[in-house]
Design a protein around this motif. Structure first.
Motif, PDB file in Angstrom:
ATOM      1  N   GLY A 135       0.781  -1.235   0.000  1.00  0.00           N
ATOM      2  CA  GLY A 135       0.000   0.000   0.000  1.00  0.00           C
ATOM      3  C   GLY A 135       0.813   1.285   0.000  1.00  0.00           C
ATOM      4  O   GLY A 135       0.245   2.369   0.015  1.00  0.00           O
ATOM      5  N   ALA A 136       2.142   1.183   0.000  1.00  0.00           N
ATOM      6  CA  ALA A 136       3.003   2.370   0.045  1.00  0.00           C
ATOM      7  C   ALA A 136       2.873   3.190  -1.244  1.00  0.00           C
ATOM      8  O   ALA A 136       2.594   2.651  -2.312  1.00  0.00           O
ATOM      9  CB  ALA A 136       4.458   1.952   0.243  1.00  0.00           C
ATOM     10  N   VAL A 137       3.108   4.504  -1.114  1.00  0.00           N
ATOM     11  CA  VAL A 137       3.123   5.408  -2.259  1.00  0.00           C
ATOM     12  C   VAL A 137       4.564   5.490  -2.743  1.00  0.00           C
ATOM     13  O   VAL A 137       5.452   5.906  -1.995  1.00  0.00           O
ATOM     14  CB  VAL A 137       2.602   6.817  -1.876  1.00  0.00           C
ATOM     15  N   VAL A 138       4.790   5.079  -3.992  1.00  0.00           N
ATOM     16  CA  VAL A 138       6.147   4.986  -4.524  1.00  0.00           C
ATOM     17  C   VAL A 138       6.233   5.601  -5.918  1.00  0.00           C
ATOM     18  O   VAL A 138       5.225   5.757  -6.597  1.00  0.00           O
ATOM     19  CB  VAL A 138       6.633   3.510  -4.558  1.00  0.00           C
ATOM     20  N   CYS A 139       7.456   5.915  -6.325  1.00  0.00           N
ATOM     21  CA  CYS A 139       7.692   6.480  -7.656  1.00  0.00           C
ATOM     22  C   CYS A 139       7.740   5.349  -8.696  1.00  0.00           C
ATOM     23  O   CYS A 139       7.797   4.168  -8.337  1.00  0.00           O
ATOM     24  CB  CYS A 139       8.985   7.282  -7.667  1.00  0.00           C
ATOM     25  N   GLY A 140       7.753   5.711  -9.954  1.00  0.00           N
ATOM     26  CA  GLY A 140       7.788   4.734 -11.042  1.00  0.00           C
ATOM     27  C   GLY A 140       8.981   3.786 -10.976  1.00  0.00           C
ATOM     28  O   GLY A 140       8.812   2.561 -11.033  1.00  0.00           O
ATOM     29  N   PRO A 141      10.218   4.319 -10.836  1.00  0.00           N
ATOM     30  CA  PRO A 141      11.380   3.419 -10.774  1.00  0.00           C
ATOM     31  C   PRO A 141      11.342   2.460  -9.575  1.00  0.00           C
ATOM     32  O   PRO A 141      11.853   1.350  -9.654  1.00  0.00           O
ATOM     33  CB  PRO A 141      12.568   4.378 -10.662  1.00  0.00           C
ATOM     34  N   CYS A 142      10.733   2.870  -8.482  1.00  0.00           N
ATOM     35  CA  CYS A 142      10.665   2.009  -7.290  1.00  0.00           C
ATOM     36  C   CYS A 142       9.475   1.056  -7.324  1.00  0.00           C
ATOM     37  O   CYS A 142       9.260   0.287  -6.386  1.00  0.00           O
ATOM     38  CB  CYS A 142      10.609   2.855  -6.018  1.00  0.00           C
ATOM     39  N   SER A 143       8.703   1.115  -8.409  1.00  0.00           N
ATOM     40  CA  SER A 143       7.560   0.205  -8.538  1.00  0.00           C
ATOM     41  C   SER A 143       7.445  -0.297  -9.975  1.00  0.00           C
ATOM     42  O   SER A 143       6.353  -0.444 -10.510  1.00  0.00           O
ATOM     43  CB  SER A 143       6.264   0.902  -8.129  1.00  0.00           C
ATOM     44  N   ASN A 144       8.604  -0.569 -10.587  1.00  0.00           N
ATOM     45  CA  ASN A 144       8.589  -0.986 -11.986  1.00  0.00           C
ATOM     46  C   ASN A 144       8.461  -2.502 -12.164  1.00  0.00           C
ATOM     47  O   ASN A 144       8.576  -3.017 -13.267  1.00  0.00           O
ATOM     48  CB  ASN A 144       9.824  -0.459 -12.725  1.00  0.00           C
TER      49      ASN A 144
END
Length: 186
Positions: A135-144
């Protein structure tokens, strides 16, 4: 509580389902109703935090979210009634409570920077993403990365790098143990 802001919802509790939806016209017409089988539900009380008071989590295998009542009494009554219906339903069906629940998404307003790398600030170009596992809010590179979470979807879903590593290791270990136990002589 939606990921962007609080939204009013109308809830209806039956002995085997919980139904919720948007109020459209003078509390008489309901739109976008969602049905949650009570045998999948787990409730968790939330501590009061500033203006967010009288809250609890409704957790299911496919979706989890926070709900806030107008008063403490209303919160206690809703939680007691829902828990009683869950207990009665599980007792009558002989089923066990589900243990794996979807993550409650962190509201967008609580993360100005990526919760994984703490570097990337969110802008119109650098969008927020939610890990479907934690459920964390992450940036694109950290959730690719994507991983199949069977309770939530038949397709692989976006997960943060931490969750991807944990899920991959667990899957590899499970595959390894299955291979050992399926060999002749074991």
């Amino acid at each position: 509580m939606c990921r962007k802001r609080p939204k009013p919802r109308q809830f209806f509790l039956f002995n085997d389902i919980l139904v919720y939806g948007n109020i459209i016209i003078n509390k008489k017409k309901y739109n976008k109703q969602h049905i949650i089988p009570l045998e999948e539900v787990k409730l968790e009380s939330l501590e009061d935090d500033g203006q967010l008071r009288n809250g609890w989590l409704i957790k299911t295998a496919s979706k989890s979210f926070a709900v806030y009542a107008a008063t403490s009494t209303e919160k206690q009554e809703w939680m007691a009634h829902i828990n009683k219906c869950i207990e009665d339903l599980l007792r009558k069906s002989g089923k066990k409570a589900i243990e794996d629940h979807a993550a409650v998404w962190v509201p967008d307003s609580e993360a100005l920077v990526c919760m994984h790398c703490n570097k990337n600030q969110f802008t119109v170009i650098n969008r927020r993403h939610h890990c479907r596992k934690c459920g964390a809010v992450v940036c694109g590179p950290c959730s690719n990365k994507k991983f199949r979470l069977p309770n939530q979807s038949s397709k692989p879903l976006r997960v943060c790098l931490n969750c991807y590593d944990i899920l991959s290791k667990a899957k590899n270990q499970s595959n390894y143990q299955n291979n050992i136990s399926s060999k002749p002589g074991n």
